[in-house]
Design a protein around this motif. Structure first.
Motif, mmCIF file in Angstrom:
data_model
loop_
_atom_site.group_PDB
_atom_site.id
_atom_site.type_symbol
_atom_site.label_atom_id
_atom_site.label_comp_id
_atom_site.label_asym_id
_atom_site.label_seq_id
_atom_site.Cartn_x
_atom_site.Cartn_y
_atom_site.Cartn_z
ATOM 1 N N ARG A 523 10.801 -11.810 -6.338
ATOM 2 C CA ARG A 523 11.259 -11.146 -7.564
ATOM 3 C C ARG A 523 10.408 -9.932 -7.901
ATOM 4 O O ARG A 523 10.747 -9.183 -8.801
ATOM 5 C CB ARG A 523 11.226 -12.135 -8.726
ATOM 6 N N GLY A 524 9.290 -9.769 -7.223
ATOM 7 C CA GLY A 524 8.432 -8.619 -7.452
ATOM 8 C C GLY A 524 7.057 -9.029 -7.928
ATOM 9 O O GLY A 524 6.576 -10.137 -7.657
ATOM 10 N N PHE A 546 -4.370 1.466 -3.042
ATOM 11 C CA PHE A 546 -4.295 0.186 -3.742
ATOM 12 C C PHE A 546 -4.661 -0.972 -2.820
ATOM 13 O O PHE A 546 -4.631 -0.871 -1.589
ATOM 14 C CB PHE A 546 -2.878 -0.040 -4.286
ATOM 15 N N LEU A 547 -5.011 -2.086 -3.469
ATOM 16 C CA LEU A 547 -5.098 -3.408 -2.861
ATOM 17 C C LEU A 547 -4.232 -4.326 -3.690
ATOM 18 O O LEU A 547 -4.503 -4.519 -4.882
ATOM 19 C CB LEU A 547 -6.548 -3.914 -2.831
ATOM 20 N N LEU A 548 -3.158 -4.864 -3.080
ATOM 21 C CA LEU A 548 -2.316 -5.838 -3.758
ATOM 22 C C LEU A 548 -2.730 -7.214 -3.262
ATOM 23 O O LEU A 548 -2.215 -7.710 -2.255
ATOM 24 C CB LEU A 548 -0.831 -5.585 -3.482
ATOM 25 N N ASN A 549 -3.687 -7.828 -3.947
ATOM 26 C CA ASN A 549 -4.264 -9.092 -3.493
ATOM 27 C C ASN A 549 -3.466 -10.245 -4.086
ATOM 28 O O ASN A 549 -3.881 -10.914 -5.027
ATOM 29 C CB ASN A 549 -5.741 -9.177 -3.886
ATOM 30 N N ALA A 550 -2.283 -10.443 -3.488
ATOM 31 C CA ALA A 550 -1.353 -11.461 -3.955
ATOM 32 C C ALA A 550 -0.545 -11.935 -2.751
ATOM 33 O O ALA A 550 -0.549 -11.299 -1.695
ATOM 34 C CB ALA A 550 -0.426 -10.884 -5.024
ATOM 35 N N CYS A 551 0.145 -13.059 -2.904
ATOM 36 C CA CYS A 551 0.932 -13.578 -1.788
ATOM 37 C C CYS A 551 2.044 -12.608 -1.387
ATOM 38 O O CYS A 551 2.736 -12.045 -2.240
ATOM 39 C CB CYS A 551 1.561 -14.921 -2.170
ATOM 40 N N GLN A 552 2.211 -12.445 -0.086
ATOM 41 C CA GLN A 552 3.360 -11.733 0.470
ATOM 42 C C GLN A 552 3.660 -10.432 -0.278
ATOM 43 O O GLN A 552 4.763 -10.176 -0.736
ATOM 44 C CB GLN A 552 4.593 -12.639 0.456
ATOM 45 N N SER A 553 2.647 -9.598 -0.369
ATOM 46 C CA SER A 553 2.778 -8.369 -1.161
ATOM 47 C C SER A 553 3.211 -7.172 -0.327
ATOM 48 O O SER A 553 3.235 -6.052 -0.812
ATOM 49 C CB SER A 553 1.449 -8.056 -1.862
ATOM 50 N N TYR A 554 3.563 -7.397 0.955
ATOM 51 C CA TYR A 554 3.897 -6.268 1.839
ATOM 52 C C TYR A 554 5.015 -5.400 1.273
ATOM 53 O O TYR A 554 4.889 -4.171 1.202
ATOM 54 C CB TYR A 554 4.289 -6.775 3.231
ATOM 55 N N GLN A 555 6.132 -6.013 0.892
ATOM 56 C CA GLN A 555 7.279 -5.204 0.472
ATOM 57 C C GLN A 555 6.989 -4.414 -0.796
ATOM 58 O O GLN A 555 7.434 -3.269 -0.941
ATOM 59 C CB GLN A 555 8.508 -6.094 0.284
ATOM 60 N N GLN A 556 6.244 -5.005 -1.717
ATOM 61 C CA GLN A 556 5.891 -4.262 -2.926
ATOM 62 C C GLN A 556 4.951 -3.106 -2.590
ATOM 63 O O GLN A 556 5.067 -2.012 -3.139
ATOM 64 C CB GLN A 556 5.244 -5.201 -3.942
ATOM 65 N N GLY A 557 4.014 -3.340 -1.676
ATOM 66 C CA GLY A 557 3.111 -2.267 -1.263
ATOM 67 C C GLY A 557 3.834 -1.169 -0.513
ATOM 68 O O GLY A 557 3.549 0.023 -0.702
ATOM 69 N N VAL A 570 -2.177 -4.852 1.912
ATOM 70 C CA VAL A 570 -1.211 -5.828 1.420
ATOM 71 C C VAL A 570 -1.317 -7.098 2.252
ATOM 72 O O VAL A 570 -1.979 -7.125 3.294
ATOM 73 C CB VAL A 570 0.230 -5.262 1.494
ATOM 74 N N THR A 571 -0.617 -8.146 1.808
ATOM 75 C CA THR A 571 -0.625 -9.421 2.522
ATOM 76 C C THR A 571 0.731 -9.663 3.179
ATOM 77 O O THR A 571 1.770 -9.204 2.705
ATOM 78 C CB THR A 571 -0.937 -10.583 1.567
ATOM 79 N N TYR A 614 -3.790 -9.848 6.140
ATOM 80 C CA TYR A 614 -3.664 -8.561 5.456
ATOM 81 C C TYR A 614 -3.426 -7.457 6.484
ATOM 82 O O TYR A 614 -3.920 -7.526 7.616
ATOM 83 C CB TYR A 614 -4.953 -8.239 4.695
ATOM 84 N N ILE A 615 -2.679 -6.439 6.102
ATOM 85 C CA ILE A 615 -2.563 -5.225 6.902
ATOM 86 C C ILE A 615 -2.606 -4.016 5.968
ATOM 87 O O ILE A 615 -2.488 -4.146 4.742
ATOM 88 C CB ILE A 615 -1.276 -5.161 7.760
#
Length: 720
Positions: A523-524, A546-557, A570-571, A614-615
């Motif tokens: 959902r974002g 940025f660092l999006l330190n959250a589950c499965q954040s690839y698409q948002q990043g 991202v993760t 992470y990548i």
């Protein structure tokens, strides 16, 4: 003009603002000064801006090497502590956020402290200061049809950016950024893009899988790329085959020729003490090689078997996989400009086709990484502990958010993971469809933003830490780790429990680095009142990195990059809270120390096995600020026999300090320059000198294999 020079307000001296590179630094004097414009031609080397001031001393807030030339440009000496008699001098100070040159008529002395470099004139007088931006802008854009033969003509012009064909082009400041390439119906070349006649030809079959791997060679050799059946490099009277093992041999040619240029350039304008020159096992007439035209010199380089050179070659920094598709042609100038080793894989292994072998943490909650730290994971994967949770839970007990998706173990179905072949380099980038495991997902829009000239509105670096979950407040303390720098000013803000509207406003704001701590699912990004899905929202993103330190954040990043960011970390899967917190703190330290995204994640993976979740997405070369050394340093420290310290320092290209930069260590046992990248080994150093060395800069230190930092080294030593 890209560089502004203004008097300091709260000290004596000037402040220098480079609007292209978004850098600002101070030059101190021993009295108040009013800079007045002077002709750029006053300086031996080219500069973008020149002023004169009346002063008796010049000081910069960093440890640097001062290079002194006579009025005619003859190199006289260099170092960090010496005196010179009366005379006319051209003086260069390196490293600095811009190229910095002085010119004056007076005797002078050079001195350094652990944090500054100072030049004192024997008598106050007029000092000319020249500045040149380290930014490299393409001369224009070549338009070409995307069939391989037309692209060969475009790739043949990448070397037009070289500012010399001598071995000095191994310095990053003398290479220039290659012209851009874009698809078009007709072949068109801007007037400023002029071919260089180097005498080198690269012959490859007219196929993408052969053309793409030679783009770095075409750029560095200013070579004509022409179609032919047998892959080879040609000069007047010599031929070097690129088969068998085409991609491996192109990589060998790049590494060997570049290394030998770095050795030969000590015969030219920069006859410095170079460690690699002093220790080489190659018995060659370097003075004669330096004077040869590029094609003849390259032919003699390649007469030396690679096996004879390989033992002294450093680990190369970057490999880029560019899928052999016409839609990837616009990435070629950026890849070549980084002097990346290039591969062009026709096939790639989808992650779901390998039975899960080596996938690690993707696939289910039973493979999450609650307690994984360094080295190896237990057989069968790493399970969640009773007291652990992931940043986007799989059950009511584990989640942070009442309505988190029940399908939390796997990555979103529309995401196709691919497994590139392993690389021998420090960093790995991927250009093409799919989300690569353990590689930087490079995107064209992010690389174009690298070239955009942003206006500096303030000298401070803005860092925003957003924590949207009460249970993750511990990681919110990373705010204390940003700003641990002398001479670099940070504006650091921590915000908690942002609403959807507040998160939108935050992402649209002009922030240099966003450190997000919270939940992400299909959902974002979770906010205090609802979710903000960046893949659906039409946002103008102002956040640079940025660092999006959250589950499965690839698409948002990925959405952040597409809408305006340069790059971020991202993760790819669920991440357990404890190791995620640890990684977040490591990344905060590294970004604060001037590391780029790719190298920062490389260091974090040495410490945390969970780092492979992470990548980097976007431009992996993105930095938040410059390191004091310019290059990125990773120190390995051991004291096993108690007779003295063994120091191993890895140097990595970083920002404008690219491949071929020279660096020196402030250690008595090592007075030589070293090529970047390199690994520098010094043994039997006493306690006092090691302590002084570690105090120079905030760098990551692996003490007996365990990651620590300059301000924490005494704590870990006390445990031994």
């Amino acid at each position: 003009m890209s560089i502004d020079i203004d008097p300091l307000r709260e000290a004596d001296g000037i402040t220098v603002t480079d609007h292209i590179e978004n850098t600002q630094f101070d030059v101190y004097t021993d009295r108040p000064v009013e800079p007045r414009r002077r002709p750029e031609s006053d300086h031996y080397f080219p500069v973008d801006a020149s002023v004169a001031v009346e002063t008796g001393a010049i000081e910069i807030p960093r440890v640097a090497v001062v290079e002194t030339r006579a009025g005619d440009g003859t190199l006289l000496t260099h170092g960090d502590c010496y005196t010179m008699p009366d005379g006319t001098y051209h003086v260069g100070i390196n490293p600095a956020p811009t190229k910095l040159y002085l010119t004056f008529d007076a005797g002078f002395s050079v001195s350094t402290t652990d944090r500054t470099t100072r030049i004192d004139l024997d008598a106050p007088g007029t000092v000319g200061l020249g500045f040149r931006s380290l930014h490299q802008t393409p001369a224009g854009t070549i338009t070409a049809p995307t069939d391989p033969e037309s692209l060969m003509d475009a790739v043949s012009l990448l070397g037009s950016a070289l500012q010399t064909t001598s071995p000095e082009r191994s310095f990053p400041t003398l290479r220039g950024h290659p012209p851009l390439i874009e698809p078009g119906d007709e072949f068109r070349v801007p007037e400023r893009v002029e071919p260089v006649d180097s005498g080198v030809r690269i012959v490859v079959p007219p196929e993408y899988r052969y053309l793409y791997p030679v783009v770095s060679l075409a750029y560095y050799f200013a070579a004509d790329v022409v179609p032919g059946d047998d892959p080879r490099i040609e000069g007047d009277g010599w031929t070097y085959p690129l088969e068998p093992g085409f991609e491996a041999r192109t990589a060998q040619v790049l590494r060997q020729s570049f290394h030998m240029d770095c050795l030969a350039r000590t015969e030219g304008f920069y006859p410095v003490d170079l460690h690699e020159r002093e220790t080489t096992g190659l018995d060659l007439d370097w003075g004669r090689l330096y004077d040869l035209p590029l094609a003849e010199r390259l032919g003699e380089y390649l007469d030396v078997p690679f096996e004879a050179v390989e033992p002294e070659l450093p680990q190369w920094t970057l490999t880029t996989d560019v899928r052999p598709d016409p839609e990837n042609v616009e990435m070629l100038p950026f890849v070549a400009g980084e002097l990346s080793i290039v591969r062009s894989p026709e096939t790639v292994t989808p992650v779901e086709d390998d039975g899960g072998v080596g996938v690690g943490f993707l696939g289910g909650a039973d493979r999450s990484s609650a307690r994984a730290t360094r080295r190896e994971a237990p057989a069968g994967g790493i399970g969640l502990g009773d007291d652990e949770f992931v940043r986007g839970g799989a059950s009511a007990a584990a989640t942070r958010g009442a309505d988190a998706s029940a399908e939390r173990g796997a990555v979103a179905a529309q995401t196709d993971f691919v497994r590139p072949e392993p690389v021998d380099t420090v960093e790995h980038a991927w250009v093409g469809d799919g989300v690569p495991l353990d590689a930087n997902k490079a995107t064209l829009d992010a690389y174009h933003r690298r070239l955009e000239a942003g206006q500096v509105e303030q000298s401070r670096i803005s860092v925003l830490v957003v924590c949207n979950d009460e249970q993750m407040r511990e990681e919110g303390n990373v705010a204390d780790l940003y700003g641990l720098r002398d001479m670099v000013q940070f504006d650091i803000e921590v915000r908690h429990d942002l609403t959807r509207a507040e998160m939108r406003e935050t992402l649209e704001s002009d922030v240099d680095f966003l450190h997000y701590i919270g939940h992400v699912d299909d959902r974002g990004m979770q906010c205090a009142d609802s979710y903000l899905d960046l893949t659906d929202e039409d946002l103008e993103i102002g956040v640079s990195a940025f660092l999006l330190n959250a589950c499965q954040s690839y698409q948002q990043g990925e959405a952040l990059v597409h809408r305006g960011s340069r790059g971020g970390i991202v993760t790819l899967s669920d991440v357990a809270n404890s190791p995620a917190t640890t990684l977040g703190r490591i990344i905060a330290r590294l970004m604060n120390s001037g590391f780029n995204l790719r190298t920062a994640l490389h260091v974090a993976k040495r410490e945390l096995i969970t780092g492979h979740q992470y990548i980097v997405v976007g431009d992996g070369g993105t930095t938040v600020c410059q390191s004091r050394s310019g290059v990125a340093l990773v120190i390995n420290l051991r004291n096993e026999n108690k007779s003295g310290w063994d120091v191993n320092v890895g140097t990595f290209p970083n920002g404008p300090y690219g491949v071929g930069t020279m660096t020196t260590l402030n250690l008595n046992q090592d007075g030589s320059n070293h090529i970047v990248p390199s690994t520098i080994n010094i043994t039997s150093i006493d306690d006092e000198e090691v302590a002084s060395f570690l105090d120079l800069e905030n760098t990551p230190i692996f003490y007996n294999g365990e990651l620590t930092w300059n301000d924490k080294i005494e704590t870990i030593k006390d445990r031994d």
